[in-house]
Design a protein around this motif. Structure first.
Motif, mmCIF file in Angstrom:
data_model
loop_
_atom_site.group_PDB
_atom_site.id
_atom_site.type_symbol
_atom_site.label_atom_id
_atom_site.label_comp_id
_atom_site.label_asym_id
_atom_site.label_seq_id
_atom_site.Cartn_x
_atom_site.Cartn_y
_atom_site.Cartn_z
ATOM 1 N N PRO A 71 20.982 -22.105 14.902
ATOM 2 C CA PRO A 71 20.423 -20.870 14.343
ATOM 3 C C PRO A 71 19.014 -20.574 14.853
ATOM 4 C CG PRO A 71 21.534 -22.094 12.634
ATOM 5 C CD PRO A 71 21.497 -22.988 13.833
ATOM 6 N N ALA A 72 18.173 -21.605 15.004
ATOM 7 C CA ALA A 72 16.817 -21.395 15.512
ATOM 8 C C ALA A 72 16.878 -20.884 16.945
ATOM 9 C CB ALA A 72 16.011 -22.687 15.449
ATOM 10 N N LEU A 73 17.748 -21.478 17.733
ATOM 11 C CA LEU A 73 17.892 -21.062 19.133
ATOM 12 C C LEU A 73 18.306 -19.591 19.228
ATOM 13 C CD1 LEU A 73 19.449 -23.200 21.914
ATOM 14 C CD2 LEU A 73 20.219 -20.854 21.651
ATOM 15 N N LEU A 74 19.244 -19.182 18.363
ATOM 16 C CA LEU A 74 19.716 -17.792 18.390
ATOM 17 C C LEU A 74 18.641 -16.813 17.924
ATOM 18 C CD1 LEU A 74 23.364 -18.083 16.994
ATOM 19 C CD2 LEU A 74 22.673 -17.637 19.348
ATOM 20 N N VAL A 75 17.987 -17.153 16.811
ATOM 21 C CA VAL A 75 16.968 -16.251 16.260
ATOM 22 C C VAL A 75 15.801 -16.100 17.236
ATOM 23 C CG1 VAL A 75 15.237 -16.022 14.449
ATOM 24 C CG2 VAL A 75 17.584 -16.627 13.851
ATOM 25 N N ILE A 76 15.340 -17.204 17.797
ATOM 26 C CA ILE A 76 14.234 -17.150 18.759
ATOM 27 C C ILE A 76 14.668 -16.396 20.012
ATOM 28 C CG2 ILE A 76 12.764 -18.558 20.261
ATOM 29 C CD1 ILE A 76 12.798 -20.675 17.970
ATOM 30 N N GLU A 233 26.684 -23.903 6.815
ATOM 31 C CA GLU A 233 25.252 -23.623 6.957
ATOM 32 C C GLU A 233 25.023 -22.127 6.816
ATOM 33 O OE1 GLU A 233 21.577 -22.495 8.758
ATOM 34 O OE2 GLU A 233 23.516 -22.070 9.673
ATOM 35 N N ILE A 234 23.976 -21.749 6.125
ATOM 36 C CA ILE A 234 23.816 -20.368 5.672
ATOM 37 C C ILE A 234 23.818 -19.347 6.813
ATOM 38 C CG2 ILE A 234 21.282 -20.560 5.588
ATOM 39 C CD1 ILE A 234 21.424 -18.707 3.085
ATOM 40 N N PHE A 235 23.177 -19.662 7.949
ATOM 41 C CA PHE A 235 23.112 -18.673 9.026
ATOM 42 C C PHE A 235 24.457 -18.531 9.725
ATOM 43 C CE2 PHE A 235 22.320 -17.213 13.354
ATOM 44 C CZ PHE A 235 21.488 -16.116 13.136
ATOM 45 N N VAL A 236 25.069 -19.650 10.145
ATOM 46 C CA VAL A 236 26.331 -19.523 10.872
ATOM 47 C C VAL A 236 27.467 -19.097 9.941
ATOM 48 C CG1 VAL A 236 25.699 -21.107 12.735
ATOM 49 C CG2 VAL A 236 26.829 -22.006 10.715
ATOM 50 N N LYS A 237 27.326 -19.325 8.648
ATOM 51 C CA LYS A 237 28.343 -18.862 7.698
ATOM 52 C C LYS A 237 28.354 -17.341 7.613
ATOM 53 C CE LYS A 237 27.546 -19.323 3.214
ATOM 54 N NZ LYS A 237 27.466 -19.900 1.852
ATOM 55 N N PHE A 238 27.178 -16.729 7.591
ATOM 56 C CA PHE A 238 27.082 -15.291 7.373
ATOM 57 C C PHE A 238 26.930 -14.467 8.649
ATOM 58 C CE2 PHE A 238 25.291 -16.508 3.034
ATOM 59 C CZ PHE A 238 26.416 -16.081 2.341
ATOM 60 N N SER A 239 26.207 -14.967 9.625
ATOM 61 C CA SER A 239 25.810 -14.147 10.765
ATOM 62 C C SER A 239 26.930 -13.978 11.793
ATOM 63 C CB SER A 239 24.591 -14.770 11.456
ATOM 64 O OG SER A 239 24.321 -14.120 12.670
ATOM 65 N N THR A 361 31.779 -23.963 8.668
ATOM 66 C CA THR A 361 30.973 -23.643 9.848
ATOM 67 C C THR A 361 29.668 -24.423 9.805
ATOM 68 O OG1 THR A 361 29.829 -21.808 8.773
ATOM 69 C CG2 THR A 361 31.918 -21.299 9.853
ATOM 70 N N GLN A 362 29.272 -24.976 10.937
ATOM 71 C CA GLN A 362 28.026 -25.737 10.958
ATOM 72 C C GLN A 362 27.445 -25.790 12.363
ATOM 73 O OE1 GLN A 362 29.607 -29.220 9.144
ATOM 74 N NE2 GLN A 362 30.608 -29.955 10.977
ATOM 75 N N PRO A 363 26.125 -25.763 12.476
ATOM 76 C CA PRO A 363 25.501 -25.970 13.777
ATOM 77 C C PRO A 363 25.749 -27.404 14.227
ATOM 78 C CG PRO A 363 23.924 -25.118 12.157
ATOM 79 C CD PRO A 363 25.125 -25.569 11.412
ATOM 80 N N PHE A 364 26.044 -27.590 15.500
ATOM 81 C CA PHE A 364 26.268 -28.933 16.013
ATOM 82 C C PHE A 364 25.007 -29.780 15.791
ATOM 83 C CE2 PHE A 364 26.130 -32.020 19.563
ATOM 84 C CZ PHE A 364 27.278 -32.733 19.249
ATOM 85 N N GLY A 365 25.181 -30.962 15.215
ATOM 86 C CA GLY A 365 24.056 -31.861 14.991
ATOM 87 C C GLY A 365 23.290 -31.596 13.717
#
Length: 439
Positions: A71-76, A233-239, A361-365
């Protein structure tokens, strides 16, 4: 001229409210559109970034290490892509990003973003932290009680639209009608709230009745479709950017997505604040504030549930207290890193309502989600019959087709359980390597 603070960081000042555009990354389109109009009504010029595609992740990979939380990688990447697009005067732009303040890596997103901005040549762009924990003070952005009340109301309306839209969309006879109606209601509610309306209990009840009546009037088929819950995870669940448009994919596969709302996460945070006093001895005054916040948020959810049940056409979500009750035999309430105990609680809530097919859904790692998601799958399956859970990792090295194929296999298994699947369906699912990696 950007004003630095004592640490040399660009700060969003009171004067910038009149001159700067605040860019906001997209997580929940309907919710965030309403929130942005609320910001507008308080004198902030905000814009929601709705860019999508592989180019966003590629841009993030240029300025953030690929082991960073997805999520940080995508938002940035979305922020820097916007700054490099030429659409904005970068000396009159600020970036707003939420900051949790907990043990999740999301607490470090602000630092990662500032580091990436310097690397990309935009170190002068102010970064605003959206948090209620006293982190990274921004003199130009102040949250008042009336403003927070409007934001909570926007969350509540967004949850209602998300919930009933997903119960209509897979069955609609005229494709696109549910989505169009949701957009119409989003525009209507944002307009009402920007003028101070739609906030009272009476106005909320009225809007709920009208909303439910409008969606119930959409012509729909009576066919039976597989219901699939989405947790994680909240971002990958919704976004849609974070989960490769998972809701649309499930609808395209003749499934009905079920997505717990954002209000549940807010209730989870407030409830954890209450329990911290009991479990860890935090201050009683702070716990009292959390109790008041929890009661306020809980009353909003109960109002939504009551309206849906009274209308009688759509299935209603369960009360948050029921989720707490369901999860207590599985994991301690003190487990609250990331989505913590809420993640298995949402899975149990879905199972209890008859939705036994779940995409986690979850970010890897993401360690909290791997423990609370993957780690809880075995006890959930052992104690609940016919539960079909698939954990999907999202990161820049995972192929979309592999993620979708695994979901297709889950759907095939669900249809087989219901007596509708055939061996031919399985044979049509293409096979791909399990994962590719970015060098």
């Amino acid at each position: 001229m950007t004003t630095p603070n004592n640490d040399g960081l660009a700060v969003f000042t009171e004067e910038m409210r009149a001159t700067h555009t605040i860019l906001i990354p997209n997580m929940l389109p309907m919710h965030f559109k309403m929130m942005i109009r609320i910001f507008h009504s308080y004198g902030y010029n905000c814009e929601l970034l709705e860019t999508t595609g592989r180019s966003i992740a590629d841009c993030g990979l240029k300025y953030v290490h690929n082991d960073t939380c997805y999520p940080a990688l995508l938002v940035i990447g979305q922020f820097i892509d916007a700054l490099q697009s030429g659409k904005y005067d970068t000396h009159k732009v600020a970036l707003l990003l939420s900051q949790t303040g907990g043990g999740c890596r999301a607490s470090n997103y602000i630092y990662l973003l500032r580091k990436a901005l310097v690397k990309a040549g935009f170190g002068y762009v102010p970064v605003i932290s959206f948090n209620l924990s006293g982190l990274n003070d921004n003199p130009g952005l102040k949250f008042t009680v009336p403003m927070l009340r409007r934001i909570v109301t926007a969350v509540m309306y967004g949850d209602m639209l998300l919930w009933i839209k997903n119960q209509c969309r897979p069955y609609e006879i005229h494709k696109g009608e549910s989505e169009a109606l949701a957009e119409t209601w989003t525009a209507r509610l944002t307009d009402e709230m920007s003028h101070g309306g739609a906030l009272s209990a009476r106005a909320v009840k009225r809007n709920y009745r009208l909303m439910l009546a409008d969606f119930a009037a959409i012509p729909r088929t009576n066919e039976k479709k597989v219901k699939v819950g989405i947790v994680g995870e909240i971002f990958v669940k919704f976004s849609p950017l974070g989960n490769n448009d998972l809701e649309n994919f499930l609808v395209s596969e003749d499934a009905e997505p079920r997505l717990p709302g954002l209000l549940d996460f807010c209730l989870y945070c407030a409830y954890n604040g209450i329990m911290d006093h009991k479990l860890y001895g935090t201050g009683a005054g702070k716990a009292l504030i959390y109790r008041i916040a929890y009661a306020f948020l809980d009353s909003h959810k109960k109002r939504m549930i009551k309206a849906i049940r009274a209308h009688g056409v759509f299935e209603a979500p369960s009360e948050f207290a029921h989720a707490i009750h369901l999860v207590q035999d599985y994991i301690g309430i003190g487990a609250k890193m990331g989505e913590g105990w809420l993640l298995p609680a949402e899975m149990l809530e879905l199972i209890d309502s008859g939705v036994t097919n779940i995409v986690c859904t979850q970010p890897f790692g993401c360690l909290p989600n791997h423990i609370m998601g993957k780690g809880m799958m075995k006890p959930l399956k052992e104690r609940n019959e016919n539960v079909n859970i698939v954990a999907i990792d999202y990161d820049p090295g995972a192929t979309r087709i592999n993620q979708e194929n695994r979901i297709k296999l889950m759907l095939a298994n669900a249809r087989r359980e219901e007596g509708d699947a055939t061996e031919d369906f399985l044979e049509k699912v293409p096979r791909t390597p399990s994962k590719t990696f970015v060098e």
